[in-house]
Scaffold this motif. Structure first.
Motif, PDB file in Angstrom:
ATOM      1  N   GLU A  17      53.140  16.136 -31.714  1.00  0.00           N
ATOM      2  CA  GLU A  17      54.212  16.169 -30.723  1.00  0.00           C
ATOM      3  C   GLU A  17      55.319  16.040 -30.929  1.00  0.00           C
ATOM      4  OE1 GLU A  17      53.715  16.213 -28.232  1.00  0.00           O
ATOM      5  OE2 GLU A  17      51.202  16.319 -27.732  1.00  0.00           O
ATOM      6  N   TRP A  21      58.364  18.383 -30.614  1.00  0.00           N
ATOM      7  CA  TRP A  21      59.838  17.792 -29.963  1.00  0.00           C
ATOM      8  C   TRP A  21      60.518  18.278 -30.649  1.00  0.00           C
ATOM      9  CZ3 TRP A  21      63.595  15.489 -32.782  1.00  0.00           C
ATOM     10  CH2 TRP A  21      64.503  15.367 -31.828  1.00  0.00           C
ATOM     11  N   ASN A  82      55.964  24.548 -23.824  1.00  0.00           N
ATOM     12  CA  ASN A  82      55.320  23.591 -24.282  1.00  0.00           C
ATOM     13  C   ASN A  82      56.291  22.408 -23.303  1.00  0.00           C
ATOM     14  OD1 ASN A  82      54.923  21.455 -26.179  1.00  0.00           O
ATOM     15  ND2 ASN A  82      57.518  21.606 -27.082  1.00  0.00           N
ATOM     16  N   ARG A  85      53.249  21.804 -21.065  1.00  0.00           N
ATOM     17  CA  ARG A  85      52.051  21.627 -21.856  1.00  0.00           C
ATOM     18  C   ARG A  85      52.899  19.773 -21.866  1.00  0.00           C
ATOM     19  NH1 ARG A  85      51.838  18.948 -26.235  1.00  0.00           N
ATOM     20  NH2 ARG A  85      53.969  19.203 -26.673  1.00  0.00           N
ATOM     21  N   THR A  86      54.085  19.540 -21.789  1.00  0.00           N
ATOM     22  CA  THR A  86      54.265  17.723 -21.629  1.00  0.00           C
ATOM     23  C   THR A  86      54.026  17.434 -20.541  1.00  0.00           C
ATOM     24  OG1 THR A  86      55.695  18.339 -23.098  1.00  0.00           O
ATOM     25  CG2 THR A  86      56.380  16.577 -22.880  1.00  0.00           C
ATOM     26  N   ASP A  89      50.593  16.483 -19.632  1.00  0.00           N
ATOM     27  CA  ASP A  89      50.075  15.209 -20.138  1.00  0.00           C
ATOM     28  C   ASP A  89      50.404  13.933 -19.489  1.00  0.00           C
ATOM     29  OD1 ASP A  89      48.563  16.381 -23.062  1.00  0.00           O
ATOM     30  OD2 ASP A  89      50.282  16.356 -23.594  1.00  0.00           O
ATOM     31  N   ASP A  90      51.957  13.992 -18.867  1.00  0.00           N
ATOM     32  CA  ASP A  90      52.500  13.372 -18.373  1.00  0.00           C
ATOM     33  C   ASP A  90      51.727  12.896 -17.066  1.00  0.00           C
ATOM     34  OD1 ASP A  90      54.520  12.388 -20.602  1.00  0.00           O
ATOM     35  OD2 ASP A  90      55.575  13.443 -19.690  1.00  0.00           O
TER      36      ASP A  90
END
Length: 124
Positions: A17, A21, A82, A85-86, A89-90
């Protein structure tokens, strides 16, 4: 039960991660300039109505322009993927749905990458 991480250790997830970032910041800056150059050439220097297959063929006769457009494709897909994907995840809480959604993202992203790369490499 897994042992707790000591202060000097990091989980591989946290390390991934961190790099994701960092990648978003670097790719965002690079994409900003690639997109500005692309917009200038395609919409300011040349009239949009003159953007035809022959225009692209003349432009892609130069391998540097092919490389430029391929990097715009690759960084755009990786940066956007990306980010998605974040978001997954959230907001997708159930592990099975999250895995399924991410798998769909990876399949679609890989397909777009493959189609774009084939187009750039085989265009005559």
């Amino acid at each position: 039960m897994a042992a707790a991480l000591t202060r000097g250790q990091r989980s591989s997830r946290q390390n991934f991660e961190t790099w994701a970032w960092f990648f978003m910041r670097i790719s965002g800056v690079i994409l900003f300039f690639l997109a500005l150059i692309h917009m200038y050439i395609m919409h300011i220097e040349n009239d949009v109505t003159h953007t035809t297959v022959s225009f692209v063929a003349r432009r892609w006769a130069n391998p540097w322009w092919k490389l430029f457009d391929w990097w715009l494709l690759v960084l755009g897909l990786l940066h956007g993927g990306n980010g998605l994907r974040t978001i997954i995840d959230d907001y997708v809480k159930k592990p099975f749905k999250r895995s399924l959604t991410k798998a769909l993202l990876y399949v679609v992203g890989s397909g777009l990458f493959l189609l774009g790369t084939i187009t750039v490499l085989t265009f005559k």
